[in-house]
Design an enzyme around this catalytic site. Sequence first.
Site, PDB file in Angstrom:
ATOM      1  N   CYS A   8      17.058  -7.616  -5.534  1.00 23.63           N
ATOM      2  CA  CYS A   8      16.043  -8.517  -4.987  1.00 23.63           C
ATOM      3  C   CYS A   8      15.210  -7.721  -3.994  1.00 23.63           C
ATOM      4  CB  CYS A   8      16.661  -9.773  -4.370  1.00 23.63           C
ATOM      5  SG  CYS A   8      17.572  -9.522  -2.828  1.00 23.63           S
ATOM      6  N   ARG A  14      19.374 -13.070  -2.178  1.00 25.76           N
ATOM      7  CA  ARG A  14      19.662 -13.375  -3.581  1.00 25.76           C
ATOM      8  C   ARG A  14      20.575 -12.373  -4.264  1.00 25.76           C
ATOM      9  NH1 ARG A  14      13.710 -13.642  -5.670  1.00 25.76           N
ATOM     10  NH2 ARG A  14      13.600 -11.949  -4.158  1.00 25.76           N
ATOM     11  N   ASP A 122      13.135 -17.018  -3.604  1.00 29.42           N
ATOM     12  CA  ASP A 122      13.661 -16.283  -2.458  1.00 29.42           C
ATOM     13  C   ASP A 122      13.843 -17.232  -1.275  1.00 29.42           C
ATOM     14  OD1 ASP A 122      14.263 -14.543  -0.399  1.00 29.42           O
ATOM     15  OD2 ASP A 122      12.725 -13.078  -0.968  1.00 29.42           O
TER      16      ASP A 122
END
Length: 157
Positions: A8, A14, A122
């Site tokens: 990520c 994440r 996100d």
Amino acid sequence: MIKVLFICHGNICRSPMAEFVLRDLLEKRGMHGFEVASAATSSEETGNPVHPGTRRKLAEHGIRCDGKTARRLIRADYANYDLIVGMDAHNLRSMQTLFGGDPEGKLRKLLSFCGEGGDVADPWYTGDFEQTWRDVSRGCHALVDLLAAKGEGRERL
């Protein structure tokens, strides 16, 4: 050994969530012979621990992430991992740029394992760690099913 790397932007929300969820699922299914890690496309968070929101969400499900700190993706990761899984389209583009493409077909988005083309939002920006948990969990469950099938020779990554 099959090596999976989750990616990520900062490696604090994440991708570490996916790393520890997949590790937990593999352990619960008694599946061995896997290495699971995560990294970032940026260097902004390098050395920082997992975001408190991600730590809380993992803890709600009995999953620990002690000792994890953010690291940046490097070019050598392409050769070192069998599967490199980004959380969104931007991550995928950044990985392709760093690696000079994807000649071995190792790059995927997490939700592609669910048959979807969407991105994992996100939570750094959305603040919605629950939605991120649901998406990461769905993607990791689908991935562990694929890995189990591969282990039985029915499917390839």
